[in-house]
Motif scaffolding. Structure first.
Motif, PDB file in Angstrom:
ATOM      1  N   ASN A 194       0.844  -1.187   0.000  1.00 49.77           N
ATOM      2  CA  ASN A 194       0.000   0.000   0.000  1.00 49.77           C
ATOM      3  C   ASN A 194       0.884   1.243   0.000  1.00 49.77           C
ATOM      4  O   ASN A 194       2.100   1.161   0.186  1.00 49.77           O
ATOM      5  CB  ASN A 194      -0.936  -0.008   1.213  1.00 49.77           C
ATOM      6  N   VAL A 195       0.253   2.421  -0.183  1.00 46.54           N
ATOM      7  CA  VAL A 195       1.030   3.658  -0.305  1.00 46.54           C
ATOM      8  C   VAL A 195       1.694   4.061   1.006  1.00 46.54           C
ATOM      9  O   VAL A 195       2.715   4.766   0.998  1.00 46.54           O
ATOM     10  CB  VAL A 195       0.159   4.818  -0.828  1.00 46.54           C
ATOM     11  N   ASP A 196       1.145   3.646   2.128  1.00 46.25           N
ATOM     12  CA  ASP A 196       1.718   4.027   3.423  1.00 46.25           C
ATOM     13  C   ASP A 196       2.949   3.206   3.771  1.00 46.25           C
ATOM     14  O   ASP A 196       3.972   3.752   4.221  1.00 46.25           O
ATOM     15  CB  ASP A 196       0.668   3.890   4.525  1.00 46.25           C
ATOM     16  N   ASP A 197       2.863   1.892   3.566  1.00 49.39           N
ATOM     17  CA  ASP A 197       3.970   1.005   3.927  1.00 49.39           C
ATOM     18  C   ASP A 197       4.892   0.693   2.759  1.00 49.39           C
ATOM     19  O   ASP A 197       5.971   0.129   2.955  1.00 49.39           O
ATOM     20  CB  ASP A 197       3.414  -0.306   4.492  1.00 49.39           C
ATOM     21  N   GLY A 198       4.469   1.024   1.565  1.00 47.22           N
ATOM     22  CA  GLY A 198       5.255   0.716   0.380  1.00 47.22           C
ATOM     23  C   GLY A 198       4.781  -0.547  -0.309  1.00 47.22           C
ATOM     24  O   GLY A 198       3.941  -1.295   0.218  1.00 47.22           O
ATOM     25  N   TYR A 199       5.311  -0.775  -1.477  1.00 43.89           N
ATOM     26  CA  TYR A 199       4.896  -1.915  -2.294  1.00 43.89           C
ATOM     27  C   TYR A 199       6.037  -2.898  -2.493  1.00 43.89           C
ATOM     28  O   TYR A 199       7.215  -2.514  -2.529  1.00 43.89           O
ATOM     29  CB  TYR A 199       4.408  -1.431  -3.658  1.00 43.89           C
ATOM     30  N   GLN A 200       5.663  -4.183  -2.602  1.00 44.37           N
ATOM     31  CA  GLN A 200       6.601  -5.238  -2.951  1.00 44.37           C
ATOM     32  C   GLN A 200       6.302  -5.637  -4.391  1.00 44.37           C
ATOM     33  O   GLN A 200       5.194  -6.095  -4.704  1.00 44.37           O
ATOM     34  CB  GLN A 200       6.460  -6.446  -2.016  1.00 44.37           C
ATOM     35  N   VAL A 201       7.273  -5.445  -5.245  1.00 43.25           N
ATOM     36  CA  VAL A 201       7.114  -5.654  -6.681  1.00 43.25           C
ATOM     37  C   VAL A 201       8.036  -6.793  -7.105  1.00 43.25           C
ATOM     38  O   VAL A 201       9.236  -6.773  -6.804  1.00 43.25           O
ATOM     39  CB  VAL A 201       7.463  -4.360  -7.450  1.00 43.25           C
ATOM     40  N   ALA A 202       7.494  -7.781  -7.800  1.00 42.40           N
ATOM     41  CA  ALA A 202       8.296  -8.957  -8.151  1.00 42.40           C
ATOM     42  C   ALA A 202       8.026  -9.401  -9.581  1.00 42.40           C
ATOM     43  O   ALA A 202       6.897  -9.301 -10.078  1.00 42.40           O
ATOM     44  CB  ALA A 202       7.995 -10.106  -7.187  1.00 42.40           C
ATOM     45  N   LEU A 203       9.066  -9.887 -10.227  1.00 39.31           N
ATOM     46  CA  LEU A 203       8.941 -10.430 -11.584  1.00 39.31           C
ATOM     47  C   LEU A 203       9.954 -11.553 -11.756  1.00 39.31           C
ATOM     48  O   LEU A 203      11.107 -11.432 -11.338  1.00 39.31           O
ATOM     49  CB  LEU A 203       9.206  -9.346 -12.630  1.00 39.31           C
ATOM     50  N   THR A 204       9.518 -12.644 -12.369  1.00 38.97           N
ATOM     51  CA  THR A 204      10.418 -13.728 -12.737  1.00 38.97           C
ATOM     52  C   THR A 204      10.913 -13.485 -14.154  1.00 38.97           C
ATOM     53  O   THR A 204      10.126 -13.175 -15.052  1.00 38.97           O
ATOM     54  CB  THR A 204       9.709 -15.085 -12.654  1.00 38.97           C
ATOM     55  N   VAL A 205      12.229 -13.620 -14.348  1.00 34.54           N
ATOM     56  CA  VAL A 205      12.861 -13.270 -15.624  1.00 34.54           C
ATOM     57  C   VAL A 205      13.609 -14.490 -16.181  1.00 34.54           C
ATOM     58  O   VAL A 205      14.793 -14.691 -15.901  1.00 34.54           O
ATOM     59  CB  VAL A 205      13.838 -12.087 -15.443  1.00 34.54           C
ATOM     60  N   PRO A 206      12.940 -15.320 -16.991  1.00 31.60           N
ATOM     61  CA  PRO A 206      13.645 -16.433 -17.637  1.00 31.60           C
ATOM     62  C   PRO A 206      14.487 -15.921 -18.805  1.00 31.60           C
ATOM     63  O   PRO A 206      14.016 -15.136 -19.626  1.00 31.60           O
ATOM     64  CB  PRO A 206      12.505 -17.338 -18.137  1.00 31.60           C
ATOM     65  N   ILE A 207      15.741 -16.360 -18.875  1.00 33.72           N
ATOM     66  CA  ILE A 207      16.649 -15.943 -19.940  1.00 33.72           C
ATOM     67  C   ILE A 207      17.202 -17.178 -20.637  1.00 33.72           C
ATOM     68  O   ILE A 207      17.643 -18.126 -19.983  1.00 33.72           O
ATOM     69  CB  ILE A 207      17.812 -15.107 -19.374  1.00 33.72           C
ATOM     70  N   ASP A 208      17.182 -17.146 -21.966  1.00 28.54           N
ATOM     71  CA  ASP A 208      17.737 -18.246 -22.766  1.00 28.54           C
ATOM     72  C   ASP A 208      19.019 -17.766 -23.434  1.00 28.54           C
ATOM     73  O   ASP A 208      18.986 -17.011 -24.409  1.00 28.54           O
ATOM     74  CB  ASP A 208      16.716 -18.689 -23.811  1.00 28.54           C
ATOM     75  N   THR A 209      20.143 -18.178 -22.919  1.00 28.12           N
ATOM     76  CA  THR A 209      21.427 -17.722 -23.459  1.00 28.12           C
ATOM     77  C   THR A 209      21.793 -18.406 -24.769  1.00 28.12           C
ATOM     78  O   THR A 209      22.821 -18.075 -25.367  1.00 28.12           O
ATOM     79  CB  THR A 209      22.555 -17.956 -22.439  1.00 28.12           C
ATOM     80  N   THR A 210      20.975 -19.361 -25.235  1.00 29.93           N
ATOM     81  CA  THR A 210      21.237 -19.978 -26.532  1.00 29.93           C
ATOM     82  C   THR A 210      20.653 -19.155 -27.673  1.00 29.93           C
ATOM     83  O   THR A 210      20.901 -19.455 -28.845  1.00 29.93           O
ATOM     84  CB  THR A 210      20.677 -21.402 -26.603  1.00 29.93           C
ATOM     85  N   THR A 211      19.866 -18.126 -27.352  1.00 33.95           N
ATOM     86  CA  THR A 211      19.334 -17.240 -28.379  1.00 33.95           C
ATOM     87  C   THR A 211      20.158 -15.955 -28.405  1.00 33.95           C
ATOM     88  O   THR A 211      20.825 -15.614 -27.429  1.00 33.95           O
ATOM     89  CB  THR A 211      17.861 -16.895 -28.115  1.00 33.95           C
ATOM     90  N   THR A 212      20.088 -15.227 -29.507  1.00 32.97           N
ATOM     91  CA  THR A 212      20.840 -13.990 -29.647  1.00 32.97           C
ATOM     92  C   THR A 212      20.030 -12.825 -29.104  1.00 32.97           C
ATOM     93  O   THR A 212      18.902 -12.592 -29.556  1.00 32.97           O
ATOM     94  CB  THR A 212      21.177 -13.718 -31.124  1.00 32.97           C
ATOM     95  N   PRO A 213      20.540 -12.070 -28.111  1.00 35.70           N
ATOM     96  CA  PRO A 213      19.806 -10.921 -27.580  1.00 35.70           C
ATOM     97  C   PRO A 213      19.539  -9.889 -28.669  1.00 35.70           C
ATOM     98  O   PRO A 213      20.412  -9.598 -29.488  1.00 35.70           O
ATOM     99  CB  PRO A 213      20.746 -10.358 -26.501  1.00 35.70           C
TER     100      PRO A 213
END
Length: 298
Positions: free
Chosen positions: A269-288
């Motif tokens: 919430n705005v008073d206590d703050g927010y916890q923001v999370a994201l899972t980021v799968p990365i495939d290093t066999t592909t070209t960025p």
């Protein structure tokens, strides 16, 4: 390469894995089968030739790549995106990644000659980096650089009056669970863009001074209900009106799929703050394919 199926649900005598999808979206195993057929036809030799052909058949745009699923892990690779015009990674002017002190968990304040602190609703940002090339496990040891605008929609090191500030930028090294955590503030919504956080992933801390070594460049999106609450506070002047003028489907970065793989999970919430999370799968066999912003993408 043909991109739309016009005949029976097969290609070169092989059944399509996803008959209702375009040919380029049939999955890795189908693509490999196609490439092997071409290799036999043209007499190509060597793993290097196969790898180059596979990379050439990847469907990309200048600034954003449609995420592709991995049949071996069941994960979907985070889409590649532009790093925008304000990265401070050396690709467009300033380079914070050359500075001592950039590796830090609290990015609310500038470091070095300034200690200015960004004002806004507190946010704890956690990214979990997964290694698709190794079974989807934790990608421990990678270096993650994050940056975003302040409550006024301005970027340190670039915006007028903030050229000597470097707040809301920092690097963390992923722990054994592949996690990095930053203390920050919820970014504003500025004109033309959905609220977002930029991030780049490097193989290790030693690599962060060379942008060419990035293995991922992407962005995180915020849910509208959270933004509505945050932007109703006094510190985010103008963000409500800017948010009303953009949507996830019209945004020039998230519009491709509505941020289906980049939408953060948010609690708090705005008073206590927010916890923001994201899972980021990365495939290093592909070209960025992410990187410097073309055509006004931010």
């Amino acid at each position: 390469m043909t991109t739309h199926r016009t005949g029976p649900p097969s290609y070169q005598g092989r059944p399509l894995t996803h008959p209702d999808e375009e040919l380029v979206d049939q999955g890795l195993q189908f693509d490999i089968g196609t490439l092997l057929s071409r290799r036999r036809m043209f007499g190509l030799a060597g793993v290097g030739a196969l790898g180059l052909t596979l990379a050439a058949c990847t469907s990309t745009t200048a600034a954003s790549t449609t995420a592709t699923a991995s049949s071996s892990t069941g994960l979907t690779e985070i889409p590649d995106e532009t790093n925008g015009p304000y990265p401070a990674d050396g690709t467009n002017g300033p380079d914070i990644l050359e500075q001592s002190g950039v590796v830090r968990s609290d990015i609310t304040s500038s470091f070095g000659t300034s200690t200015t602190k960004a004002d806004g609703v507190p946010m704890t940002l956690t990214l979990t980096i997964l290694d698709m090339a190794n079974g989807g496990g934790a990608f421990a040891g990678v270096a993650v650089y994050v940056w975003h605008c302040d409550a006024g929609g301005n970027y340190s090191m670039y915006s007028q009056g903030l050229e000597n500030e470097n707040y809301l930028r920092g690097v963390q090294i992923a722990d054994s669970a592949g996690k990095v955590t930053f203390a920050s503030i919820v970014p504003a919504c500025y004109s033309g863009r959905w609220p977002h956080v930029h991030f780049e992933v490097y193989p290790d801390e030693a690599s962060i001074t060379d942008a060419d070594k990035r293995i991922c460049t992407s962005q995180l999106a915020f849910p509208k209900d959270v933004c509505d609450v945050v932007y109703a506070t006094d510190r985010y002047s103008g963000s409500q009106a800017n948010l009303a003028g953009v949507s996830l489907t019209t945004d020039n970065v998230f519009g491709e799929d509505g941020a289906a793989h980049q939408m953060a999970a948010v609690t708090g919430n705005v008073d206590d703050g927010y916890q923001v999370a994201l899972t980021v799968p990365i495939d290093t066999t592909t070209t960025p394919t992410g990187g410097s912003a073309p055509g006004g993408r931010r």
